[in-house]
Design an enzyme around this catalytic site. Structure first.
Site, PDB file in Angstrom:
ATOM      1  N   ASP A 176       3.368  -0.495  -2.893  1.00  0.00           N
ATOM      2  CA  ASP A 176       3.735  -1.195  -4.133  1.00  0.00           C
ATOM      3  C   ASP A 176       5.013  -0.605  -4.715  1.00  0.00           C
ATOM      4  O   ASP A 176       5.885  -1.325  -5.202  1.00  0.00           O
ATOM      5  CB  ASP A 176       2.584  -1.088  -5.141  1.00  0.00           C
ATOM      6  CG  ASP A 176       1.265  -1.490  -4.511  1.00  0.00           C
ATOM      7  OD1 ASP A 176       1.200  -2.606  -3.972  1.00  0.00           O
ATOM      8  OD2 ASP A 176       0.316  -0.687  -4.525  1.00  0.00           O
ATOM      9  N   HIS A 192      -4.481  -0.693  -6.916  1.00  0.00           N
ATOM     10  CA  HIS A 192      -3.714  -1.383  -5.867  1.00  0.00           C
ATOM     11  C   HIS A 192      -4.260  -2.811  -5.768  1.00  0.00           C
ATOM     12  O   HIS A 192      -5.116  -3.125  -4.945  1.00  0.00           O
ATOM     13  CB  HIS A 192      -3.844  -0.665  -4.522  1.00  0.00           C
ATOM     14  CG  HIS A 192      -3.291  -1.487  -3.395  1.00  0.00           C
ATOM     15  ND1 HIS A 192      -1.953  -1.804  -3.293  1.00  0.00           N
ATOM     16  CD2 HIS A 192      -3.888  -2.103  -2.349  1.00  0.00           C
ATOM     17  CE1 HIS A 192      -1.764  -2.556  -2.228  1.00  0.00           C
ATOM     18  NE2 HIS A 192      -2.921  -2.767  -1.651  1.00  0.00           N
TER      19      HIS A 192
HETATM   20  N1  LIG Z   1      -3.198   0.002   0.198  1.00  0.00           N
HETATM   21  C1  LIG Z   1      -2.286  -0.824   0.703  1.00  0.00           C
HETATM   22  O1  LIG Z   1      -1.129  -0.834   0.258  1.00  0.00           O
HETATM   23  C2  LIG Z   1      -2.606  -1.762   1.842  1.00  0.00           C
HETATM   24  C3  LIG Z   1      -1.592  -2.562   2.385  1.00  0.00           C
HETATM   25  C4  LIG Z   1      -1.897  -3.401   3.446  1.00  0.00           C
HETATM   26  C5  LIG Z   1      -3.194  -3.475   3.931  1.00  0.00           C
HETATM   27  N2  LIG Z   1      -4.160  -2.724   3.340  1.00  0.00           N
HETATM   28  C6  LIG Z   1      -5.541  -2.747   3.840  1.00  0.00           C
HETATM   29  O2  LIG Z   1      -5.639  -1.934   5.002  1.00  0.00           O
HETATM   30  C7  LIG Z   1      -6.776  -2.334   5.747  1.00  0.00           C
HETATM   31  C8  LIG Z   1      -6.436  -2.435   7.220  1.00  0.00           C
HETATM   32  O3  LIG Z   1      -5.497  -3.465   7.442  1.00  0.00           O
HETATM   33  P1  LIG Z   1      -5.170  -3.956   8.928  1.00  0.00           P
HETATM   34  O4  LIG Z   1      -4.175  -5.044   8.769  1.00  0.00           O
HETATM   35  O5  LIG Z   1      -4.863  -2.823   9.827  1.00  0.00           O
HETATM   36  O6  LIG Z   1      -6.589  -4.584   9.310  1.00  0.00           O
HETATM   37  P2  LIG Z   1      -7.202  -4.902  10.746  1.00  0.00           P
HETATM   38  O7  LIG Z   1      -8.333  -5.832  10.498  1.00  0.00           O
HETATM   39  O8  LIG Z   1      -6.135  -5.246  11.726  1.00  0.00           O
HETATM   40  O9  LIG Z   1      -7.779  -3.475  11.173  1.00  0.00           O
HETATM   41  C9  LIG Z   1      -8.845  -2.864  10.519  1.00  0.00           C
HETATM   42  C10 LIG Z   1      -9.599  -2.074  11.572  1.00  0.00           C
HETATM   43  O10 LIG Z   1     -10.581  -1.288  10.908  1.00  0.00           O
HETATM   44  C11 LIG Z   1     -11.669  -1.181  11.776  1.00  0.00           C
HETATM   45  N3  LIG Z   1     -12.842  -0.706  11.030  1.00  0.00           N
HETATM   46  C12 LIG Z   1     -13.658  -1.404  10.214  1.00  0.00           C
HETATM   47  N4  LIG Z   1     -14.639  -0.615   9.753  1.00  0.00           N
HETATM   48  C13 LIG Z   1     -14.428   0.621  10.267  1.00  0.00           C
HETATM   49  C14 LIG Z   1     -15.095   1.852  10.154  1.00  0.00           C
HETATM   50  N5  LIG Z   1     -16.230   1.971   9.454  1.00  0.00           N
HETATM   51  N6  LIG Z   1     -14.608   2.916  10.829  1.00  0.00           N
HETATM   52  C15 LIG Z   1     -13.501   2.807  11.558  1.00  0.00           C
HETATM   53  N7  LIG Z   1     -12.816   1.647  11.724  1.00  0.00           N
HETATM   54  C16 LIG Z   1     -13.280   0.564  11.072  1.00  0.00           C
HETATM   55  C17 LIG Z   1     -11.822  -2.590  12.350  1.00  0.00           C
HETATM   56  O11 LIG Z   1     -12.573  -2.599  13.545  1.00  0.00           O
HETATM   57  C18 LIG Z   1     -10.351  -2.958  12.572  1.00  0.00           C
HETATM   58  O12 LIG Z   1      -9.920  -2.636  13.889  1.00  0.00           O
HETATM   59  C19 LIG Z   1      -7.260  -3.634   5.110  1.00  0.00           C
HETATM   60  O13 LIG Z   1      -8.321  -3.328   4.228  1.00  0.00           O
HETATM   61  C20 LIG Z   1      -6.059  -4.078   4.299  1.00  0.00           C
HETATM   62  O14 LIG Z   1      -6.434  -4.896   3.209  1.00  0.00           O
HETATM   63  C21 LIG Z   1      -3.897  -1.860   2.327  1.00  0.00           C
END
Ligand SMILES: NC(=O)c1ccc[n+]([C@@H]2O[C@H](COP(=O)([O-])OP(=O)(O)OC[C@H]3O[C@@H](n4cnc5c(N)ncnc54)[C@H](O)[C@@H]3O)[C@@H](O)[C@H]2O)c1
Length: 331
Positions: free
Chosen positions: A162, A190
């Site tokens: 952000d 966030h």
């Molecule tokens: N804070 C931020 O600024 C920000 C920015 C972008 C995305 N995000 C968040 O980050 C997260 C990941 O995004 P992404 O695009 O890589 O998603 P994605 O769906 O491509 O990958 C997430 C992975 O997490 C794994 N997973 C789920 N539960 C798990 C657990 N208990 N232990 C280990 N692995 C587990 C899934 O199998 C998947 O491979 C999402 O929640 C997204 O909203 C946060």
């Protein structure tokens, strides 16, 4: 040579694909050897074999041992850093139910963070740093921190993306380089309620409150563009921000690993402690600095206008509501 052990969850996801190689490229952790523990859920953990092959084939000179597992406790042993990216996204079918509501999302992901938090508290290094990226990041971090019950460890939720977005919008408006902008603080959650502090930002040596007198632009452009940027990326890409989120996670690690330049600060959400009259017991975006001794601390001398206080309250109220929705996980 110094070593650092880093655990990454969600290692087969899209953020991690950008993030993991850059943990071992000799930039993020300087000349330290980086041991990696890559964690996924059992259903997809085998995919990580391919990622490990790619890491090996990339000849990163600072890469140490690399393991992949679905056993978080095993991975957590003596780890210095935890990058908790893994979470269940909205819209997925979980236990036969499509997850649409934020309350359901909070409960399911919160449940994951209870177990991970307990393992970090028991098995992680006493000075471990934990960066929660998986959404809802602030409340996940609150749950994890509570479960860890280990005050010497530092739990953060990521707001660096952000802050990077806010710097980008501001640099275009002021026609200056991103590197000429410092002190971009993100207050609150966030989520679209976050408050990017344009008044305390420093651009080319001058405070934002002296540079920007166009409140119409702040209200109709700056705030909505920064607050809604995540959605805009999803609408265009059909997937959430990945490479920029990975870069922001790396920037947060670098900010914690190196002393902050005098007069600057960086953004992450940490547990509130009464400073700035923020409600206690939530994980809230605040200005942070790393001391020359390597301690990450809240910067306490920022002056907030009434405009800022009103905006921040909207976001902290949201965090209080999120906390209430996961009350059962905080006992
Ligand atoms: N804070 C931020 O600024 C920000 C920015 C972008 C995305 N995000 C968040 O980050 C997260 C990941 O995004 P992404 O695009 O890589 O998603 P994605 O769906 O491509 O990958 C997430 C992975 O997490 C794994 N997973 C789920 N539960 C798990 C657990 N208990 N232990 C280990 N692995 C587990 C899934 O199998 C998947 O491979 C999402 O929640 C997204 O909203 C946060």
């Amino acid at each position: 040579m110094n070593r650092v052990k880093v655990v990454v969850t969600g290692a087969a996801g899209q953020i991690s694909y950008s993030l993991i190689p850059r943990l071992v490229d000799g930039h993020t952790f300087g000349d330290k050897i980086v041991d990696l523990e890559l964690v996924e859920i059992p259903q997809v953990v085998d995919k990580l074999e391919g990622l490990v092959m790619e890491l090996e084939d990339s000849n990163f000179p600072n890469m140490g041992n690399v393991n992949y597992t679905s056993d978080f406790e095993e991975a957590a042993k003596d780890a210095d850093w935890f990058l908790l990216v893994g979470s269940i996204p909205r819209g997925i079918v979980f236990n036969g139910k499509k997850i649409e509501e934020r309350a359901d999302l909070l409960q399911i992901n919160g449940g994951i963070f209870v177990g991970q938090g307990q393992a970090i508290g028991r098995f992680g290094k006493s000075d471990a740093k934990i960066l929660v990226v998986g959404n809802p990041a602030n409340t996940n971090a609150l749950i994890g921190r509570h479960a860890a019950n280990n005050d010497s460890q530092l739990w953060m939720a990521m707001t660096m993306l952000d802050s990077s977005r806010a710097k980008s919008v501001l640099s275009k408006k002021l026609n200056i380089k991103i590197s000429d902008i410092s002190k971009m603080i993100i207050w609150g959650n966030h989520s679209p309620t976050m408050y990017p502090d344009f008044e305390n930002v420093v651009a080319n040596g001058s405070p934002g409150r002296d540079l920007i007198d166009d409140m119409d632009w702040i209200n109709t452009e700056f705030l909505p563009v920064v607050q809604q940027r995540g959605k805009a990326v999803i609408d265009s890409r059909g997937a959430s921000s990945a490479t920029s989120a990975a870069k922001a996670a790396l920037d947060t690690v670098i900010a914690c690993e190196n002393p902050t330049a005098s007069g600057d600060c960086f953004s992450a959400a940490v547990i509130t402690d009464g400073s700035y009259d923020l409600p206690e017991g939530i994980i809230c975006g605040m200005p942070l600095m790393t001391s020359p001794e390597g301690k990450v601390e809240i910067v306490r001398d920022i002056v907030l206008s009434n405009f800022a206080k009103d905006k921040i309250k909207i976001s902290t109220d949201e965090l209080i509501n999120e906390r209430a929705a996961v009350e059962d996980l905080l006992k």
